[in-house]
Design a protein around this motif. Structure first.
Motif, PDB file in Angstrom:
ATOM      1  N   THR A  47     -10.680  12.116  -8.428  1.00  0.00           N
ATOM      2  CA  THR A  47     -11.027  12.855  -7.256  1.00  0.00           C
ATOM      3  C   THR A  47     -12.405  12.008  -6.487  1.00  0.00           C
ATOM      4  O   THR A  47     -12.846  12.520  -5.677  1.00  0.00           O
ATOM      5  CB  THR A  47     -11.732  14.431  -7.393  1.00  0.00           C
ATOM      6  OG1 THR A  47     -12.943  14.467  -8.481  1.00  0.00           O
ATOM      7  CG2 THR A  47     -10.649  15.302  -7.934  1.00  0.00           C
ATOM      8  N   ALA A  48     -12.784  11.049  -7.295  1.00  0.00           N
ATOM      9  CA  ALA A  48     -13.888  10.304  -6.766  1.00  0.00           C
ATOM     10  C   ALA A  48     -13.814   9.633  -5.061  1.00  0.00           C
ATOM     11  O   ALA A  48     -14.816   9.621  -4.868  1.00  0.00           O
ATOM     12  CB  ALA A  48     -14.145   9.174  -7.479  1.00  0.00           C
ATOM     13  N   ASN A  49     -12.432   9.493  -4.862  1.00  0.00           N
ATOM     14  CA  ASN A  49     -12.373   8.932  -3.507  1.00  0.00           C
ATOM     15  C   ASN A  49     -12.074   9.942  -2.601  1.00  0.00           C
ATOM     16  O   ASN A  49     -11.379   9.449  -1.469  1.00  0.00           O
ATOM     17  CB  ASN A  49     -11.283   7.842  -3.618  1.00  0.00           C
ATOM     18  CG  ASN A  49     -11.464   6.669  -4.591  1.00  0.00           C
ATOM     19  OD1 ASN A  49     -13.042   6.319  -4.576  1.00  0.00           O
ATOM     20  ND2 ASN A  49     -10.780   5.983  -5.346  1.00  0.00           N
ATOM     21  N   LEU A  50     -12.019  11.234  -2.724  1.00  0.00           N
ATOM     22  CA  LEU A  50     -11.619  11.958  -1.627  1.00  0.00           C
ATOM     23  C   LEU A  50     -12.534  12.167  -0.376  1.00  0.00           C
ATOM     24  O   LEU A  50     -13.870  11.961  -0.647  1.00  0.00           O
ATOM     25  CB  LEU A  50     -11.491  13.584  -2.278  1.00  0.00           C
ATOM     26  CG  LEU A  50     -10.579  13.967  -3.162  1.00  0.00           C
ATOM     27  CD1 LEU A  50     -10.877  15.340  -3.949  1.00  0.00           C
ATOM     28  CD2 LEU A  50      -9.097  13.690  -2.673  1.00  0.00           C
ATOM     29  N   THR A  51     -11.889  12.198   0.681  1.00  0.00           N
ATOM     30  CA  THR A  51     -12.951  12.106   2.055  1.00  0.00           C
ATOM     31  C   THR A  51     -12.478  13.550   2.433  1.00  0.00           C
ATOM     32  O   THR A  51     -11.375  14.153   2.558  1.00  0.00           O
ATOM     33  CB  THR A  51     -12.491  10.805   2.581  1.00  0.00           C
ATOM     34  OG1 THR A  51     -11.111  11.080   3.013  1.00  0.00           O
ATOM     35  CG2 THR A  51     -12.962   9.692   1.791  1.00  0.00           C
ATOM     36  N   VAL A  58      -5.221  13.388  -5.420  1.00  0.00           N
ATOM     37  CA  VAL A  58      -5.665  12.936  -6.727  1.00  0.00           C
ATOM     38  C   VAL A  58      -4.773  12.385  -7.687  1.00  0.00           C
ATOM     39  O   VAL A  58      -5.336  11.871  -8.824  1.00  0.00           O
ATOM     40  CB  VAL A  58      -6.486  14.310  -7.367  1.00  0.00           C
ATOM     41  CG1 VAL A  58      -7.266  14.909  -6.361  1.00  0.00           C
ATOM     42  CG2 VAL A  58      -5.066  15.407  -7.735  1.00  0.00           C
ATOM     43  N   ALA A  73     -10.998  19.271  -5.397  1.00  0.00           N
ATOM     44  CA  ALA A  73     -10.966  19.625  -6.886  1.00  0.00           C
ATOM     45  C   ALA A  73     -10.437  21.339  -6.869  1.00  0.00           C
ATOM     46  O   ALA A  73      -9.160  21.368  -7.535  1.00  0.00           O
ATOM     47  CB  ALA A  73     -12.122  19.588  -7.826  1.00  0.00           C
ATOM     48  N   ASP A  91     -13.516  18.384 -13.661  1.00  0.00           N
ATOM     49  CA  ASP A  91     -13.956  17.068 -12.879  1.00  0.00           C
ATOM     50  C   ASP A  91     -15.411  16.975 -13.069  1.00  0.00           C
ATOM     51  O   ASP A  91     -15.951  15.886 -13.095  1.00  0.00           O
ATOM     52  CB  ASP A  91     -13.766  17.639 -11.400  1.00  0.00           C
ATOM     53  CG  ASP A  91     -14.130  16.551 -10.375  1.00  0.00           C
ATOM     54  OD1 ASP A  91     -13.434  15.379 -10.559  1.00  0.00           O
ATOM     55  OD2 ASP A  91     -15.123  16.653  -9.412  1.00  0.00           O
ATOM     56  N   ARG A 114     -15.339  16.283  -2.779  1.00  0.00           N
ATOM     57  CA  ARG A 114     -14.931  16.143  -3.904  1.00  0.00           C
ATOM     58  C   ARG A 114     -14.500  17.736  -4.593  1.00  0.00           C
ATOM     59  O   ARG A 114     -13.774  17.764  -5.155  1.00  0.00           O
ATOM     60  CB  ARG A 114     -15.778  15.543  -4.819  1.00  0.00           C
ATOM     61  CG  ARG A 114     -15.101  15.195  -6.110  1.00  0.00           C
ATOM     62  CD  ARG A 114     -16.025  14.179  -6.845  1.00  0.00           C
ATOM     63  NE  ARG A 114     -15.443  13.710  -8.305  1.00  0.00           N
ATOM     64  CZ  ARG A 114     -15.884  12.857  -9.172  1.00  0.00           C
ATOM     65  NH1 ARG A 114     -16.685  11.938  -8.652  1.00  0.00           N
ATOM     66  NH2 ARG A 114     -15.334  12.774 -10.222  1.00  0.00           N
ATOM     67  N   ARG A 162     -20.090  14.756  -2.742  1.00  0.00           N
ATOM     68  CA  ARG A 162     -19.508  15.803  -3.915  1.00  0.00           C
ATOM     69  C   ARG A 162     -19.210  16.962  -3.088  1.00  0.00           C
ATOM     70  O   ARG A 162     -18.118  17.625  -3.804  1.00  0.00           O
ATOM     71  CB  ARG A 162     -21.185  16.247  -4.593  1.00  0.00           C
ATOM     72  CG  ARG A 162     -21.601  15.206  -5.194  1.00  0.00           C
ATOM     73  CD  ARG A 162     -22.832  15.724  -6.278  1.00  0.00           C
ATOM     74  NE  ARG A 162     -23.447  14.456  -7.133  1.00  0.00           N
ATOM     75  CZ  ARG A 162     -24.347  14.425  -7.540  1.00  0.00           C
ATOM     76  NH1 ARG A 162     -25.045  15.675  -7.362  1.00  0.00           N
ATOM     77  NH2 ARG A 162     -24.546  13.608  -8.525  1.00  0.00           N
TER      78      ARG A 162
END
Length: 327
Positions: free
Chosen positions: A183-187, A251, A63, A292, A59, A56
């Motif tokens: 944005t679920a796959n942001l690292t 994104v 975002a 988001d 993310r 989170r």
């Protein structure tokens, strides 16, 4: 201006609240104590804190960064093209960046963040080059409708080309995420590459704010004050490239943020780009973080793509601007 006086502290406060809510709420609702410990006294063995720290938090930061970037890119495009509905998505820049990203996946099934961003830059550069050439033509520069039509044509072409390439090379599972936006796959690795680039674009845009305001007075006025309108537009396009290219790599091809946000902030801060650009960055971050977070709460445990939510808001806003005679 009273509205301007209260706008910035209010948006900053709301942004902080939205960020904290983004850390707590999702498919699994965390406790405030978990959020506090994850930020201040992280325990890597606690699953609740792991969720916040590794999923989170990047993310939320992504975002906020992307929301600010898209909003400022839209404000810049509107300022240098004298087009009230210019936006990096509507003008095909995001789709061009998406095409560059697809070509990267063709060459490398698992590209590094820096390579992905480079591909986005190249694709966005092509769109910006075409838009810049056309916007310098008097017959197009004085017609926002024609610029939007050109952008729509470029966007449709680049999107169709991207989807065709993804089908030919069987990239659907790899690239679908970027088509719908999310944005679920942001690292952390991605943010380490993209955020410094976004910050360069934001700082550059803020520094050029006064010069962009001069363009609204006309090129002749800007020249009489010792400014070079062509150089201002070229540098602004460079900042749009940095902002839009890196954001799409993170994104996906999300549109309408750059259209909606500058119009909202002008109601509060006026038309001076010294204030429009930083205000757009703050409100864009708030808007995207809020959207988001909402995307996780509409139908848990499933997520609604944030790009869909923003489009649902953006399309009626565009129609409203058309009805009001903004173009």
């Amino acid at each position: 201006m009273i509205k301007q006086k209260y706008f910035f502290p209010t948006v900053v406060l709301l942004l902080i609240i939205a960020m904290l809510l983004s850390l707590r709420y999702g498919a699994v609702t965390s406790q405030w104590s978990d959020v506090t410990r994850a930020l201040l006294k992280f325990n890597p063995e606690n699953q609740g804190e792991q969720l916040i720290r590794y999923l989170r938090l990047p993310r939320m930061l992504g975002a906020a960064s992307v929301g600010a970037a898209f909003a400022i890119a839209g404000a810049l495009m509107q300022g240098i093209t004298s087009n009230p509905i210019a936006d990096s998505g509507l003008l095909g820049i995001n789709s061009g960046a998406g095409l560059g990203l697809v070509l990267v996946f063709v060459l490398n099934a698992n590209p590094s963040p820096s390579v992905g961003i480079l591909g986005s830059f190249l694709g966005a550069s092509l769109s910006i080059f075409l838009i810049y050439l056309v916007s310098n033509r008097i017959s197009f520069g004085l017609s926002p409708v024609r610029i939007v039509l050109l952008g729509a044509a470029l966007s449709a072409f680049f999107t169709a080309l991207s989807q065709s390439i993804s089908l030919i090379f069987n990239l659907n599972q790899d690239i679908t995420f970027w088509f719908v936006g999310g944005t679920a796959n942001l690292t952390w690795n991605q943010l380490q590459v993209a955020i410094p680039i976004i910050m360069i674009g934001i700082i550059g845009a803020i520094l050029f704010g006064p010069q962009i305001s001069l363009l609204s007075l006309g090129d002749e006025t800007a020249i009489s004050l010792g400014k070079n309108p062509r150089r201002i537009r070229q540098m602004s396009m460079l900042f749009v490239l940095l902002l839009a290219g890196s954001s799409v790599a993170l994104v996906g091809t999300i549109s309408f943020i750059g259209l909606i946000v500058p119009h909202v902030v002008r109601f509060f801060v006026g038309h001076d780009y010294r204030y429009v650009i930083p205000a757009s960055g703050l409100f864009g971050a708030l808007f995207f973080v809020g959207a988001d977070t909402l995307s996780r709460l509409i139908a848990p445990p499933l997520e609604t793509p944030v790009g869909v939510i923003i489009t649902v808001i953006g399309v009626p806003f565009l129609l409203l601007q058309i009805r009001k005679g903004s173009i």
